[in-house]
Design a protein around this motif. Structure first.
Motif, PDB file in Angstrom:
ATOM      1  N   ALA B 268       0.835  -1.200   0.000  1.00  0.00           N
ATOM      2  CA  ALA B 268       0.000   0.000   0.000  1.00  0.00           C
ATOM      3  C   ALA B 268       0.867   1.247   0.000  1.00  0.00           C
ATOM      4  N   PHE B 275      -3.381  -1.818  -4.347  1.00  0.00           N
ATOM      5  CA  PHE B 275      -3.572  -0.569  -3.605  1.00  0.00           C
ATOM      6  C   PHE B 275      -3.206   0.636  -4.466  1.00  0.00           C
ATOM      7  N   MET B 384      -9.942  -0.058   1.565  1.00  0.00           N
ATOM      8  CA  MET B 384      -8.534   0.169   1.875  1.00  0.00           C
ATOM      9  C   MET B 384      -8.395   0.699   3.301  1.00  0.00           C
TER      10      MET B 384
END
Lengths: 170, 455
Positions: B268, B275, B384
């Motif tokens: 991420a 992501f 997320m």
């Protein structure tokens, strides 16, 4: 005065630090002011490295130049502050207070520097493990345990306060 | 329907040139990094000045200059290494992804399309460098430098081998986490200064994402730090063993969980799919990159793929034993470090072996990153955030506490870490075999066959 590598590095960090710190105050655009602050934090971290305080230096970069500044930029970019014109009068009053604060800070710093003996300036005797994580941790958890715990309590209060404030809005 | 003509087999010279370059490039780069990282330290420079140039290093005025040149060369080679590694990662990723999607992929420039990255770079260099009229000129120009600085600075503390590290900082892993922050500042600036909605949204998302995922990543990093008792990259590696059952990821059950958390958080943080919300092309055109062209775009691109290598290297350092060569006793490392300013051939051999081990491990982890990119769909913004704050952060805290308890247990019962290492390693092997078996089964069930002949 003999020119050493350390001295050269000091000026490399010190001069831009002052310039960018002035830039924070002088810059008209809030984004530019924030960027100057990021740069100032970096040069400040460089000075910490010269003082053999590596942990503090990278803590400075991680917490201030990283997390705090990204949040600053985030807020500045989300709320476009360009349209806001502060009241003229309030600004005048703020300027007087600011000048007063700056002058008194300067006086305090000057008197502190004047009191330092010359010998302490030239040679800095430091213990072998000075500035390492271990050394800082030992001092933090023995000598300064109470201030450390009080600070963490303060941060906890701040976190809880932020949650309470945000929750009311949601 | 347009007819596509495929090249009919690779001409022998093309294959030969590709192979020579593909083999020589890493040898040259690794060799340069190995030699320079070793000799660009104060003591070898002093020895060089005394033995070769016949001057007293303490009084000769140009000792500092020699040292500066050596350090400068090392910096240059390491940056080159970063650029080439990023470029070859692109090539490898495109090849793997095309295999995974039943496409052909790069195959024109060089054998297997290996020189495609050079062609891409040249193309990007020759393109017109556009700056939108309403963009903030200065910040728009400055943003790529921030991103590149955040990328380049990490190499300072990356442990390539036993003694091959530019600076083994006392706060090594902490330094790496800190300088990564520059990349976010750059991305945020790129998004804002472009003066475009898409770019701004991309920058915002990136800032929110990176700030959030820094917390689980930082907590997961605490697990190897606790186990090694040091923040130094070399110290963390030295605290692990060479064999898989001595790696941190297996010697502590909590570290396995911490690795998974760290890995997701790193994906991420480097904006890798799944992501890649900051540059989600189906929603935001290209996010913060939307207005960038030519060389500035190339820098963003390079950093993105270079970060795949870096995150794999850091994962290897923290959890997979770094450069530890199996079969080499700890005494040999001790002896190697005491070898003095002019090392023996065995010392160089040890360095080369350790670099090779580190490279192979990093490459394997890198493959995992690439597989994940091409198998998972992009997640939504709310998913997320949920994943980070509701699962990863509490999970990271739990592994942190579990590691503290585990360390107490290991201090009392030292055999616990060996038992855990062997059990978890065998478990991982079984899982790997099962995965391969399943993959084979699926391929056969589809009436297909594993075919690697048409590379």
């Amino acid at each position: 005065m003999q020119i050493t590598a350390e001295l050269v590095c000091f000026w490399i960090f010190a001069i831009p630090l002052v310039v960018t710190a002035l830039g924070v105050v002088v810059a008209r655009s809030p984004v530019y002011a924030a960027m100057n602050l990021v740069a100032a934090f970096f040069f400040m971290a460089g000075l910490y490295v010269l003082l053999a305080a590596h942990l503090i230096a990278f803590m400075q970069i991680l917490v201030y130049a990283g997390a705090v500044m990204v949040l600053f930029l985030f807020v500045i970019m989300l709320l476009s502050l360009d349209e806001e014109h502060p009241q003229r009068e309030r600004r005048r009053a703020m300027q007087y207070v600011g000048v007063l604060g700056a002058v008194s800070l300067l006086a305090v710093l000057a008197s502190a520097i004047a009191r330092v003996p010359d010998a302490a300036m030239s040679t800095l005797a430091q213990p072998d493990r000075f500035g390492t994580v271990k050394a800082v941790g030992q001092v933090l958890y023995t000598e300064f345990l109470l201030p450390f715990e009080v600070t963490s309590l303060l941060l906890l209060v701040a976190i809880v306060g932020a949650v309470v404030v945000a929750k009311e809005r949601i | 329907m347009a007819t596509v003509t495929l090249p009919k087999g690779n001409p022998r010279t093309k294959l030969l040139v590709t192979l020579v370059v593909a083999l020589a490039l890493p040898v040259i780069l690794f060799g340069a990094v190995l030699v320079l990282a070793t000799i660009a330290k104060p003591e070898p420079v002093a020895v060089f000045v005394r033995e070769v140039l016949h001057h007293d290093p303490a009084t000769w005025p140009f000792t500092g200059l020699v040292y500066g040149v050596a350090a400068g060369l090392l910096t240059f080679m390491i940056l080159n290494f970063g650029a080439v590694v990023a470029a070859v990662t692109i090539w490898w990723e495109m090849r793997v992804s095309s295999r995974m999607q039943s496409r052909i992929g790069y195959n024109r420039v060089g054998a297997g399309g290996f020189f495609q990255w050079i062609a891409d770079a040249v193309k990007l260099l020759l393109k017109e460098d556009l700056i939108p009229a309403d963009a903030d000129q200065l910040l728009f120009r400055a943003a790529p430098y921030f991103v590149f600085a955040g990328f380049g600075l990490i190499f300072v503390a990356l442990p390539f081998g036993e003694s091959v590290i530019a600076a083994d900082l006392n706060v090594g892993i902490f330094y790496v986490t800190a300088v990564t922050a520059l990349v976010v500042v750059g991305i945020l600036l790129a998004g804002w200064s472009s003066n475009s909605k898409w770019a701004l949204f991309g920058g915002m998302r990136s800032a929110a994402q990176v700030i959030s995922y820094e917390i689980p990543a930082g907590l997961a990093v605490m697990v190897p730090i606790l186990m090694a008792g040091t923040l130094s990259m070399q110290g963390i590696i030295r605290a692990q063993g060479a064999w898989p059952w001595q790696w941190f990821v297996f010697t502590n059950p909590a570290a396995l969980v911490a690795f998974v958390i760290f890995f997701i958080a790193q994906l991420a943080e480097s904006n890798r799919p799944p992501f890649d919300l900051p540059e989600a092309e189906s929603e935001l055109v290209a996010g913060y990159l939307a207005e960038y062209t030519a060389f500035r775009y190339a820098i963003f691109f390079l950093v993105e793929f270079g970060n795949v290598w870096i995150m794999s290297a850091i994962a290897v350092t923290l959890f997979f034993g770094g450069w530890q060569v199996p079969g080499v006793a700890a005494e040999a490392y001790e002896a190697a470090r005491g070898a003095g300013a002019l090392p023996a051939p065995a010392w160089w051999g040890l360095q080369v072996a350790s670099m090779a081990v580190f490279f192979v491990k990093t490459f394997l982890v890198m493959n995992l990153v690439i597989w994940i990119r091409w198998t998972f769909p992009r997640i939504r913004v709310d998913q997320m955030m949920n994943l980070c704050w509701k699962y990863l952060v509490p999970g990271a805290f739990a592994t942190f506490v579990a590691t503290l308890l585990w360390q107490i247990l290991v201090a009392r019962v030292p055999v616990a870490s060996t038992v855990s290492g062997v059990v978890l390693f065998v478990g991982a092997l079984v899982a790997l075999v099962q995965m391969l078996r399943l993959a084979k089964q699926n391929v056969e069930a589809g009436g297909d066959q594993v075919d690697l002949s048409n590379w």
